[in-house]
Design an enzyme around this catalytic site. Structure first.
Site, mmCIF file in Angstrom:
data_model
loop_
_atom_site.group_PDB
_atom_site.id
_atom_site.type_symbol
_atom_site.label_atom_id
_atom_site.label_comp_id
_atom_site.label_asym_id
_atom_site.label_seq_id
_atom_site.Cartn_x
_atom_site.Cartn_y
_atom_site.Cartn_z
ATOM 1 N N TYR A 19 0.832 -1.194 0.000
ATOM 2 C CA TYR A 19 0.000 0.000 0.000
ATOM 3 C C TYR A 19 0.871 1.250 0.000
ATOM 4 C CZ TYR A 19 -3.705 3.263 1.358
ATOM 5 O OH TYR A 19 -4.583 4.326 1.405
ATOM 6 N N HIS A 23 1.471 4.125 -3.057
ATOM 7 C CA HIS A 23 1.236 5.550 -2.829
ATOM 8 C C HIS A 23 2.521 6.371 -2.987
ATOM 9 C CE1 HIS A 23 -2.747 4.416 -1.531
ATOM 10 N NE2 HIS A 23 -3.064 5.707 -1.555
ATOM 11 N N TYR A 42 -2.832 16.168 1.872
ATOM 12 C CA TYR A 42 -3.471 14.861 1.946
ATOM 13 C C TYR A 42 -2.504 13.893 2.614
ATOM 14 C CZ TYR A 42 -6.233 10.872 0.103
ATOM 15 O OH TYR A 42 -7.007 9.744 -0.045
ATOM 16 N N TRP A 77 -7.331 3.857 -10.514
ATOM 17 C CA TRP A 77 -6.588 3.781 -9.244
ATOM 18 C C TRP A 77 -7.306 2.866 -8.259
ATOM 19 C CZ3 TRP A 77 -1.875 4.870 -7.553
ATOM 20 C CH2 TRP A 77 -1.648 4.889 -6.179
ATOM 21 N N TRP A 78 -8.628 3.027 -8.170
ATOM 22 C CA TRP A 78 -9.395 2.175 -7.267
ATOM 23 C C TRP A 78 -9.247 0.704 -7.653
ATOM 24 C CZ3 TRP A 78 -14.629 5.282 -7.063
ATOM 25 C CH2 TRP A 78 -14.468 6.398 -6.242
#
Length: 105
Positions: A19, A23, A42, A77-78
């Protein structure tokens, strides 16, 4: 005026390194869309005990990153992230909005 948005998501066990890697290599066109949509500062934090992710962002505009689901790059992306976390039928992350109860400027 900017607002602060917080939400939590759930990571599947054993996936924090992947993960984080994905990112760290966020696609430039996705990063650009987020910024153009008014998302800034963010951050995503990880709770190791519960495999929960806590997202925070400042937003100027109509909504935050979770409101960009109609954009093709967001859908991609999802789908790319779906194997790592709990998702809805459309691959969007299962998110729970977290209301702000305290802020110290």
């Amino acid at each position: 005026m900017k607002s602060r948005v917080a939400f939590k998501m759930k990571l599947k066990p054993g996936n924090i390194q992947e993960y984080k890697k994905r990112h760290d290599e966020i696609w430039p066109e996705l990063q650009e869309l987020l910024k153009e949509s008014g998302v800034s500062e963010y951050s995503i934090f990880f709770d190791e005990e519960t495999n929960s992710l806590f997202g925070f962002q400042k937003v100027s505009g109509e909504g935050g990153s979770q409101d960009l689901g109609k954009e093709e790059i967001v859908k991609k992306w999802w789908a790319y992230m779906a194997d790592l976390m709990e998702v809805n039928d459309d691959n969007s992350p299962v998110t729970v909005a977290m209301p702000e109860v305290f802020y110290l400027a």
